[in-house]
Design a protein around this motif. Structure first.
Motif, PDB file in Angstrom:
ATOM      1  N   UNK A  46      56.294  66.948  -8.807  1.00 49.13           N
ATOM      2  CA  UNK A  46      54.899  66.875  -8.394  1.00 49.13           C
ATOM      3  C   UNK A  46      54.648  65.471  -7.889  1.00 49.13           C
ATOM      4  N   UNK A  47      53.551  65.282  -7.262  1.00 55.35           N
ATOM      5  CA  UNK A  47      53.207  63.981  -6.710  1.00 55.35           C
ATOM      6  C   UNK A  47      53.332  62.914  -7.803  1.00 55.35           C
ATOM      7  N   UNK A  48      54.045  61.848  -7.503  1.00 51.19           N
ATOM      8  CA  UNK A  48      54.315  60.823  -8.501  1.00 51.19           C
ATOM      9  C   UNK A  48      53.933  59.450  -7.965  1.00 51.19           C
ATOM     10  N   UNK A  49      53.332  58.663  -8.831  1.00 52.29           N
ATOM     11  CA  UNK A  49      52.973  57.285  -8.510  1.00 52.29           C
ATOM     12  C   UNK A  49      53.706  56.384  -9.493  1.00 52.29           C
ATOM     13  N   UNK A  50      54.321  55.340  -8.987  1.00 53.69           N
ATOM     14  CA  UNK A  50      55.010  54.359  -9.831  1.00 53.69           C
ATOM     15  C   UNK A  50      54.161  53.089  -9.863  1.00 53.69           C
ATOM     16  N   UNK A  51      53.623  52.768 -11.029  1.00 56.75           N
ATOM     17  CA  UNK A  51      52.781  51.578 -11.173  1.00 56.75           C
ATOM     18  C   UNK A  51      53.581  50.483 -11.869  1.00 56.75           C
ATOM     19  N   UNK A  52      53.493  49.277 -11.340  1.00 51.38           N
ATOM     20  CA  UNK A  52      54.225  48.154 -11.934  1.00 51.38           C
ATOM     21  C   UNK A  52      53.450  46.863 -11.701  1.00 51.38           C
ATOM     22  N   UNK A  53      53.970  45.808 -12.293  1.00 54.20           N
ATOM     23  CA  UNK A  53      53.431  44.495 -11.971  1.00 54.20           C
ATOM     24  C   UNK A  53      54.065  44.058 -10.642  1.00 54.20           C
ATOM     25  N   UNK A  54      53.834  42.831 -10.261  1.00 48.41           N
ATOM     26  CA  UNK A  54      54.330  42.341  -8.979  1.00 48.41           C
ATOM     27  C   UNK A  54      55.627  41.557  -9.119  1.00 48.41           C
ATOM     28  N   UNK A  55      56.433  41.906 -10.109  1.00 47.39           N
ATOM     29  CA  UNK A  55      57.721  41.248 -10.272  1.00 47.39           C
ATOM     30  C   UNK A  55      58.585  41.429  -9.030  1.00 47.39           C
ATOM     31  N   UNK A  56      59.368  40.417  -8.716  1.00 44.09           N
ATOM     32  CA  UNK A  56      60.213  40.463  -7.514  1.00 44.09           C
ATOM     33  C   UNK A  56      61.126  41.683  -7.493  1.00 44.09           C
ATOM     34  N   UNK A  57      61.601  42.104  -8.669  1.00 42.64           N
ATOM     35  CA  UNK A  57      62.504  43.245  -8.716  1.00 42.64           C
ATOM     36  C   UNK A  57      61.823  44.523  -8.255  1.00 42.64           C
ATOM     37  N   UNK A  58      60.522  44.664  -8.510  1.00 41.29           N
ATOM     38  CA  UNK A  58      59.785  45.860  -8.097  1.00 41.29           C
ATOM     39  C   UNK A  58      59.375  45.789  -6.625  1.00 41.29           C
ATOM     40  N   UNK A  59      59.274  44.590  -6.093  1.00 44.78           N
ATOM     41  CA  UNK A  59      58.943  44.399  -4.678  1.00 44.78           C
ATOM     42  C   UNK A  59      60.190  44.438  -3.794  1.00 44.78           C
ATOM     43  N   UNK A  60      61.349  44.410  -4.388  1.00 47.46           N
ATOM     44  CA  UNK A  60      62.599  44.316  -3.629  1.00 47.46           C
ATOM     45  C   UNK A  60      62.806  45.516  -2.717  1.00 47.46           C
ATOM     46  N   UNK A  61      63.571  45.297  -1.686  1.00 43.35           N
ATOM     47  CA  UNK A  61      63.876  46.351  -0.715  1.00 43.35           C
ATOM     48  C   UNK A  61      64.596  47.517  -1.388  1.00 43.35           C
ATOM     49  N   UNK A  62      65.575  47.221  -2.239  1.00 33.72           N
ATOM     50  CA  UNK A  62      66.359  48.284  -2.881  1.00 33.72           C
ATOM     51  C   UNK A  62      65.485  49.156  -3.783  1.00 33.72           C
ATOM     52  N   UNK A  63      64.542  48.548  -4.489  1.00 30.88           N
ATOM     53  CA  UNK A  63      63.663  49.317  -5.375  1.00 30.88           C
ATOM     54  C   UNK A  63      62.676  50.155  -4.575  1.00 30.88           C
ATOM     55  N   UNK A  64      62.067  49.535  -3.566  1.00 27.22           N
ATOM     56  CA  UNK A  64      61.105  50.251  -2.734  1.00 27.22           C
ATOM     57  C   UNK A  64      61.766  51.394  -1.961  1.00 27.22           C
ATOM     58  N   UNK A  65      63.001  51.190  -1.518  1.00 28.00           N
ATOM     59  CA  UNK A  65      63.731  52.264  -0.835  1.00 28.00           C
ATOM     60  C   UNK A  65      64.010  53.430  -1.776  1.00 28.00           C
ATOM     61  N   UNK A  66      64.330  53.133  -3.038  1.00 32.32           N
ATOM     62  CA  UNK A  66      64.582  54.186  -4.030  1.00 32.32           C
ATOM     63  C   UNK A  66      63.302  54.992  -4.276  1.00 32.32           C
ATOM     64  N   UNK A  67      62.170  54.319  -4.385  1.00 33.01           N
ATOM     65  CA  UNK A  67      60.900  55.022  -4.542  1.00 33.01           C
ATOM     66  C   UNK A  67      60.636  55.926  -3.336  1.00 33.01           C
ATOM     67  N   UNK A  68      60.789  55.365  -2.157  1.00 34.55           N
ATOM     68  CA  UNK A  68      60.518  56.106  -0.934  1.00 34.55           C
ATOM     69  C   UNK A  68      61.450  57.317  -0.791  1.00 34.55           C
ATOM     70  N   UNK A  69      62.719  57.123  -1.069  1.00 33.15           N
ATOM     71  CA  UNK A  69      63.706  58.208  -0.961  1.00 33.15           C
ATOM     72  C   UNK A  69      63.346  59.375  -1.884  1.00 33.15           C
TER      73      UNK A  69
END
Length: 151
Positions: A46-69
């Motif tokens: 179902x529709x999912x939202x991932x909420x996090x702080x603004x840590x660099x690891x969560x802003x990283x390209x690899x993490x954002x790509x995993x969310x998007x995928x």
């Protein structure tokens, strides 16, 4: 042996810890491992939202790509106010204050303690905010309701 980091991915509705990774660094690839575990353990789509702080690891390209995928929408705090990520802070506090109470001699002992603590947290520890149910009990009930609602 130094400082270690525990990355957690938690279902906000049930408070169940769905994924985790213990590491001696806070690299984006380590937090992706916790996200991978959570994605693999999903039993409903179902529709999912991932909420996090603004840590660099969560802003990283690899993490954002995993969310998007995985079709997961990112959401982040608008600053560094711990109250904007209160659920994560609460769970971190529970683990630190109730379970992770002594210094481990090495990473493997800490890894075992973390796994045991997360199991107890998910399966055995009742929460007042969940009507004295455990996170896993609430999580299972939400899956049944979702399954029945879409039949």
């Amino acid at each position: 042996e130094g400082v270690h980091y525990l990355s957690l991915v938690t279902d906000a509705y049930s408070r169940k810890i769905m994924g985790y990774e213990l590491s001696d660094e806070m690299k984006a690839t380590d937090v992706v491992k916790a996200l991978d575990m959570a994605i693999e353990s999903r039993q409903y789509q179902r529709s999912t939202i991932h909420h996090s702080d603004r840590g660099l690891q969560y802003c990283s390209k690899v993490y954002q790509e995993k969310l998007n995928k995985n079709d997961i929408k990112p959401s982040m705090t608008d600053g560094y106010d711990c109250y904007q990520n209160a659920l994560a802070e609460r769970i971190n506090g529970i683990l630190k204050q109730e379970f992770l109470l002594y210094d481990c001699k090495d990473l493997e002992e800490l890894r075992h303690l973390d796994e045991e603590s997360i199991f107890i947290y998910n399966e055995m520890r009742p929460h007042l905010s969940l009507g004295m149910s455990t996170p896993n009990q609430v999580h299972k009930k939400s899956q049944v309701r979702t399954h029945l609602a879409f039949n």
